[in-house]
Design a protein around this motif. Structure first.
Motif, mmCIF file in Angstrom:
data_model
loop_
_atom_site.group_PDB
_atom_site.id
_atom_site.type_symbol
_atom_site.label_atom_id
_atom_site.label_comp_id
_atom_site.label_asym_id
_atom_site.label_seq_id
_atom_site.Cartn_x
_atom_site.Cartn_y
_atom_site.Cartn_z
ATOM 1 N N VAL A 38 0.844 -1.187 0.000
ATOM 2 C CA VAL A 38 0.000 0.000 0.000
ATOM 3 C C VAL A 38 0.884 1.242 0.000
ATOM 4 C CG1 VAL A 38 -1.802 1.278 1.236
ATOM 5 C CG2 VAL A 38 -1.830 -1.237 1.244
ATOM 6 N N LEU A 39 0.581 2.184 -0.885
ATOM 7 C CA LEU A 39 1.241 3.484 -0.909
ATOM 8 C C LEU A 39 0.337 4.455 -0.165
ATOM 9 C CD1 LEU A 39 3.451 5.438 -1.870
ATOM 10 C CD2 LEU A 39 2.186 5.673 -4.026
ATOM 11 N N ALA A 40 0.807 4.967 0.980
ATOM 12 C CA ALA A 40 0.028 5.895 1.807
ATOM 13 C C ALA A 40 0.559 7.310 1.588
ATOM 14 C CB ALA A 40 0.144 5.504 3.280
ATOM 15 N N VAL A 41 -0.362 8.245 1.291
ATOM 16 C CA VAL A 41 0.019 9.619 0.970
ATOM 17 C C VAL A 41 -0.728 10.566 1.900
ATOM 18 C CG1 VAL A 41 0.251 11.321 -0.880
ATOM 19 C CG2 VAL A 41 0.150 8.878 -1.458
ATOM 20 N N ASP A 42 0.017 11.302 2.723
ATOM 21 C CA ASP A 42 -0.612 12.270 3.632
ATOM 22 C C ASP A 42 0.439 13.279 4.067
ATOM 23 O OD1 ASP A 42 -2.027 13.622 5.735
ATOM 24 O OD2 ASP A 42 -3.282 11.838 5.955
ATOM 25 N N ASP A 43 0.090 14.563 3.997
ATOM 26 C CA ASP A 43 1.051 15.602 4.391
ATOM 27 C C ASP A 43 1.187 15.718 5.907
ATOM 28 O OD1 ASP A 43 -0.818 18.617 4.595
ATOM 29 O OD2 ASP A 43 -1.649 16.633 4.241
ATOM 30 N N ASP B 205 4.785 12.065 1.795
ATOM 31 C CA ASP B 205 4.080 13.220 2.349
ATOM 32 C C ASP B 205 3.451 14.149 1.315
ATOM 33 O OD1 ASP B 205 6.293 14.471 1.309
ATOM 34 O OD2 ASP B 205 7.036 15.225 3.223
ATOM 35 N N SER B 206 3.417 13.743 0.034
ATOM 36 C CA SER B 206 2.807 14.613 -0.972
ATOM 37 C C SER B 206 2.408 13.818 -2.212
ATOM 38 C CB SER B 206 3.784 15.718 -1.390
ATOM 39 O OG SER B 206 4.868 15.158 -2.117
ATOM 40 N N GLY B 207 1.501 14.410 -2.974
ATOM 41 C CA GLY B 207 1.082 13.796 -4.227
ATOM 42 C C GLY B 207 2.227 13.682 -5.215
ATOM 43 N N SER B 208 3.098 14.699 -5.258
ATOM 44 C CA SER B 208 4.213 14.641 -6.210
ATOM 45 C C SER B 208 5.192 13.526 -5.846
ATOM 46 C CB SER B 208 4.929 15.994 -6.314
ATOM 47 O OG SER B 208 5.451 16.369 -5.059
ATOM 48 N N LYS B 209 5.399 13.284 -4.551
ATOM 49 C CA LYS B 209 6.276 12.174 -4.153
ATOM 50 C C LYS B 209 5.626 10.829 -4.472
ATOM 51 C CE LYS B 209 9.043 14.563 -0.759
ATOM 52 N NZ LYS B 209 9.340 14.777 0.653
ATOM 53 N N ALA B 210 4.310 10.764 -4.376
ATOM 54 C CA ALA B 210 3.600 9.538 -4.763
ATOM 55 C C ALA B 210 3.803 9.286 -6.258
ATOM 56 C CB ALA B 210 2.116 9.654 -4.423
ATOM 57 N N LEU B 211 3.689 10.343 -7.060
ATOM 58 C CA LEU B 211 3.887 10.199 -8.503
ATOM 59 C C LEU B 211 5.320 9.785 -8.820
ATOM 60 C CD1 LEU B 211 1.851 13.233 -9.904
ATOM 61 C CD2 LEU B 211 1.212 10.804 -9.897
ATOM 62 N N GLN B 212 6.285 10.337 -8.079
ATOM 63 C CA GLN B 212 7.679 9.927 -8.261
ATOM 64 C C GLN B 212 7.824 8.438 -7.984
ATOM 65 O OE1 GLN B 212 10.051 12.336 -5.662
ATOM 66 N NE2 GLN B 212 10.138 14.050 -7.070
ATOM 67 N N PHE B 213 7.258 7.996 -6.875
ATOM 68 C CA PHE B 213 7.358 6.588 -6.497
ATOM 69 C C PHE B 213 6.732 5.692 -7.565
ATOM 70 C CE2 PHE B 213 6.001 2.702 -4.369
ATOM 71 C CZ PHE B 213 7.187 2.313 -3.751
ATOM 72 N N LEU B 214 5.630 6.152 -8.140
ATOM 73 C CA LEU B 214 4.917 5.371 -9.149
ATOM 74 C C LEU B 214 5.519 5.510 -10.549
ATOM 75 C CD1 LEU B 214 1.327 6.281 -7.946
ATOM 76 C CD2 LEU B 214 2.396 4.018 -7.771
ATOM 77 N N PRO C 298 -1.243 20.290 0.387
ATOM 78 C CA PRO C 298 -0.707 21.400 -0.407
ATOM 79 C C PRO C 298 -0.058 20.886 -1.688
ATOM 80 C CG PRO C 298 0.661 21.007 1.528
ATOM 81 C CD PRO C 298 -0.517 20.093 1.632
ATOM 82 N N GLY C 299 -0.123 21.688 -2.730
ATOM 83 C CA GLY C 299 0.525 21.318 -3.987
ATOM 84 C C GLY C 299 -0.372 20.503 -4.889
ATOM 85 N N MET C 300 -0.808 19.349 -4.431
ATOM 86 C CA MET C 300 -1.674 18.470 -5.212
ATOM 87 C C MET C 300 -2.632 17.778 -4.255
ATOM 88 S SD MET C 300 -0.665 15.075 -7.423
ATOM 89 C CE MET C 300 0.531 15.951 -8.385
ATOM 90 N N THR C 301 -3.924 17.942 -4.490
ATOM 91 C CA THR C 301 -4.903 17.292 -3.611
ATOM 92 C C THR C 301 -4.971 15.802 -3.923
ATOM 93 O OG1 THR C 301 -6.763 17.566 -5.135
ATOM 94 C CG2 THR C 301 -6.329 19.391 -3.581
ATOM 95 N N GLY C 302 -5.573 15.057 -3.029
ATOM 96 C CA GLY C 302 -5.796 13.641 -3.267
ATOM 97 C C GLY C 302 -6.673 13.420 -4.489
#
Length: 160
Positions: free
Chosen positions: A12-17, A40-49, A84-88
């Protein structure tokens, strides 16, 4: 006994600031024998993916190797709505609409605000669930059918 071993395969990839909320969801998921990566951010989730935004990839190099997401298959993404930056919601849309390879991954949105129009919009855009914070163990238990279905969908080649 068998189900715990099977669940251990799920990532599971958990994303929360919020560090507090991120640690809570991480602890709940791990206590259910899930493998967890928390960012801690949507952009880091996108990086991971492997879906890094063009403008960000120019300004800062990704902290993870480009093939990192292939080494660790993600079976579900759980993300905070308000960041901040990118919402869920924006993260959900990027995954469901801009990536054919990732669009089958179940996405769950969490929020501390019970706003029916927001909840409906997320569900209409492809979110599997919408949890109100604080997330509880009963919420985590609702993830199992989505994980199982997602895993089967990824493993079974589609012949049509």
């Amino acid at each position: 006994m068998c189900s715990v071993a099977a669940d251990a395969k799920f990532h599971v990839l958990a994303v929360d600031d919020s560090i507090i909320d991120r640690k809570l969801i991480e602890r709940l998921l791990r206590s259910s024998s899930f493998q967890v990566t928390a960012v801690d951010s949507g952009s880091k989730a996108l990086q991971f993916l492997g879906l890094q935004d063009d403008e960000e990839s120019v300004t800062k190099p990704p902290p993870l190797s480009p093939n990192h997401h292939r080494d660790t298959e993600v079976n579900l993404i759980i993300t905070d709505y308000c960041m901040p930056g990118m919402t869920g919601y924006e993260l959900l849309r990027k995954i469901k609409q801009e990536s054919k390879s990732l669009s089958d991954i179940p996405v769950v949105i969490m929020s501390s605000e019970n706003i029916p129009t927001r909840i409906n919009r997320c569900l209409e855009e492809g979110a599997e669930e919408f949890f109100l914070k604080p997330v509880q163990m009963q919420d985590v238990n609702k993830l199992r059918p989505h994980l199982t279905r997602g895993k089967q969908g990824q493993e079974t080649p589609k012949h049509q």
